[in-house]
Design a protein around this motif. Structure first.
Motif, mmCIF file in Angstrom:
data_model
loop_
_atom_site.group_PDB
_atom_site.id
_atom_site.type_symbol
_atom_site.label_atom_id
_atom_site.label_comp_id
_atom_site.label_asym_id
_atom_site.label_seq_id
_atom_site.Cartn_x
_atom_site.Cartn_y
_atom_site.Cartn_z
ATOM 1 N N SER A 13 0.816 -1.214 0.000
ATOM 2 C CA SER A 13 0.000 0.000 0.000
ATOM 3 C C SER A 13 0.851 1.266 0.000
ATOM 4 O O SER A 13 0.391 2.328 -0.406
ATOM 5 N N THR A 15 2.048 2.847 2.702
ATOM 6 C CA THR A 15 1.952 3.645 3.921
ATOM 7 C C THR A 15 3.291 3.680 4.644
ATOM 8 O O THR A 15 3.755 4.736 5.073
ATOM 9 N N CYS A 16 3.937 2.540 4.755
ATOM 10 C CA CYS A 16 5.227 2.468 5.440
ATOM 11 C C CYS A 16 6.306 3.267 4.705
ATOM 12 O O CYS A 16 7.179 3.870 5.332
ATOM 13 N N GLN A 18 5.863 6.002 3.013
ATOM 14 C CA GLN A 18 5.640 7.411 3.325
ATOM 15 C C GLN A 18 6.164 7.761 4.712
ATOM 16 O O GLN A 18 6.678 8.849 4.919
ATOM 17 N N ALA A 50 4.758 2.939 11.559
ATOM 18 C CA ALA A 50 4.544 2.253 10.281
ATOM 19 C C ALA A 50 3.924 0.875 10.502
ATOM 20 O O ALA A 50 3.001 0.476 9.773
ATOM 21 N N ALA A 53 0.334 1.379 11.368
ATOM 22 C CA ALA A 53 -0.454 1.897 10.249
ATOM 23 C C ALA A 53 -0.628 0.885 9.118
ATOM 24 O O ALA A 53 -1.478 1.076 8.248
ATOM 25 N N CYS A 54 0.156 -0.173 9.130
ATOM 26 C CA CYS A 54 0.097 -1.162 8.040
ATOM 27 C C CYS A 54 -1.295 -1.794 7.986
ATOM 28 O O CYS A 54 -1.754 -2.387 8.963
#
Length: 64
Positions: A13, A15-16, A18, A50, A53-54
């Motif tokens: 995705s 997110t990590c 970023q 991170a 948020a994963c």
């Protein structure tokens, strides 16, 4: 500290990437890559964020 990514669960995705671009990156093929499996301790808070948020819970931060 050691970072583990369960690539069977990872959805790439980004997110990590970023949150911690020094450790994670998305390749041209769209897949996630781990740039640094044993990052400096000063990245601990960002890596914990991170992992939290994963969306697939694929990231684990371990003690070395």
């Amino acid at each position: 500290m050691k970072v583990h990514v369960d690539f069977d669960r990872c959805a790439s995705s980004g997110t990590c990437v970023q949150l911690v671009p020094d450790v994670f990156e998305l390749g041209d093929d769209g897949y996630l890559y781990l740039r640094d499996e044993e990052p400096d301790e000063d990245l601990r808070d960002d890596l914990d964020e991170a992992a939290e948020a994963c969306p697939t819970d694929a990231i684990t931060v371990l003690e070395a």
